[in-house]
Design an enzyme around this catalytic site. Structure first.
Site, PDB file in Angstrom:
ATOM      1  N   LYS A 142     -17.564 -27.050  71.607  1.00 31.50           N
ATOM      2  CA  LYS A 142     -17.408 -28.180  70.673  1.00 31.50           C
ATOM      3  C   LYS A 142     -18.775 -28.722  70.277  1.00 31.50           C
ATOM      4  O   LYS A 142     -19.787 -28.452  70.909  1.00 31.50           O
ATOM      5  CB  LYS A 142     -16.599 -29.316  71.312  1.00 31.50           C
ATOM      6  CG  LYS A 142     -15.243 -28.941  71.833  1.00 31.50           C
ATOM      7  CD  LYS A 142     -14.271 -28.599  70.751  1.00 31.50           C
ATOM      8  CE  LYS A 142     -12.935 -28.192  71.354  1.00 31.50           C
ATOM      9  NZ  LYS A 142     -12.060 -27.560  70.408  1.00 31.50           N
TER      10      LYS A 142
ATOM     11  N   SER B 217     -11.295 -23.579  66.521  1.00 27.41           N
ATOM     12  CA  SER B 217     -11.720 -24.980  66.466  1.00 27.41           C
ATOM     13  C   SER B 217     -13.135 -25.195  65.922  1.00 27.41           C
ATOM     14  O   SER B 217     -13.441 -26.275  65.443  1.00 27.41           O
ATOM     15  CB  SER B 217     -11.600 -25.634  67.843  1.00 27.41           C
ATOM     16  OG  SER B 217     -12.576 -25.135  68.720  1.00 27.41           O
TER      17      SER B 217
END
Length: 166
Positions: A83, A40
């Site tokens: 993230k 990610s």
């Protein structure tokens, strides 16, 4: 003889507790080493990269847009995710996927952040589970340690266009 052995055992136990407390405080308030997994955050952080995450920023509310953070997963509290912060409380963020023709926007509520992976096409992030409470932030990644040929501070987001000024 027994008194001497008990004295040594209790001293050892005391030192163990003291050093355990010091280690806990160091990891909780200063930071630690994290092994990142998953695609990610590519290309910024690759699978199995080792990074240093500092914890002081979250305690002093110094997290900014563009920072990469380690967060307790909103979907699975037993795991952590990595993230990038796209929006802070009160910020207007794009809540749609890059491939969506019509773009939708929303405001980040008080006490929350909006998180997205750098690999937008292969990331489960705030676009799926919504704004994340600030209290779930565990630390801010500030340095890549491994691989050595990529050692140093992390580069800017390849998705800078996702940061809205409005």
């Amino acid at each position: 003889m027994l008194r001497n052995a008990l004295g040594k055992a209790f001293r050892f136990l005391g030192y163990t507790v003291q050093y355990g407390c010091i280690a806990h405080c160091a990891f909780e308030y200063l930071g630690g080493i994290v092994v990142c997994s998953g695609p990610s955050m590519e290309p910024t952080i690759q699978n199995s990269d080792i990074v240093f995450s500092e914890s002081l920023s979250r305690h002093f509310y110094c997290i900014r847009k563009g920072d990469i953070v380690i967060v307790k997963s909103p979907n699975d509290p037993k795991s952590n995710i990595c993230k990038r912060v796209i929006g802070l409380e009160g910020d207007k963020v794009c809540t749609s996927n890059p491939s969506d023709f019509l773009k939708s926007h929303s405001y980040v509520p008080k006490g929350h952040v909006w998180l997205e992976g750098d690999n937008l096409r292969n990331s489960t992030d705030s676009r799926c589970y919504g704004p994340v409470p600030y209290g779930l932030i565990r630390g801010r990644i500030c340095l890549k340690l491994w691989p050595l040929n990529d050692f140093g501070f992390l580069r800017a987001s390849p998705n800078g266009h996702r940061f809205l000024d409005d």
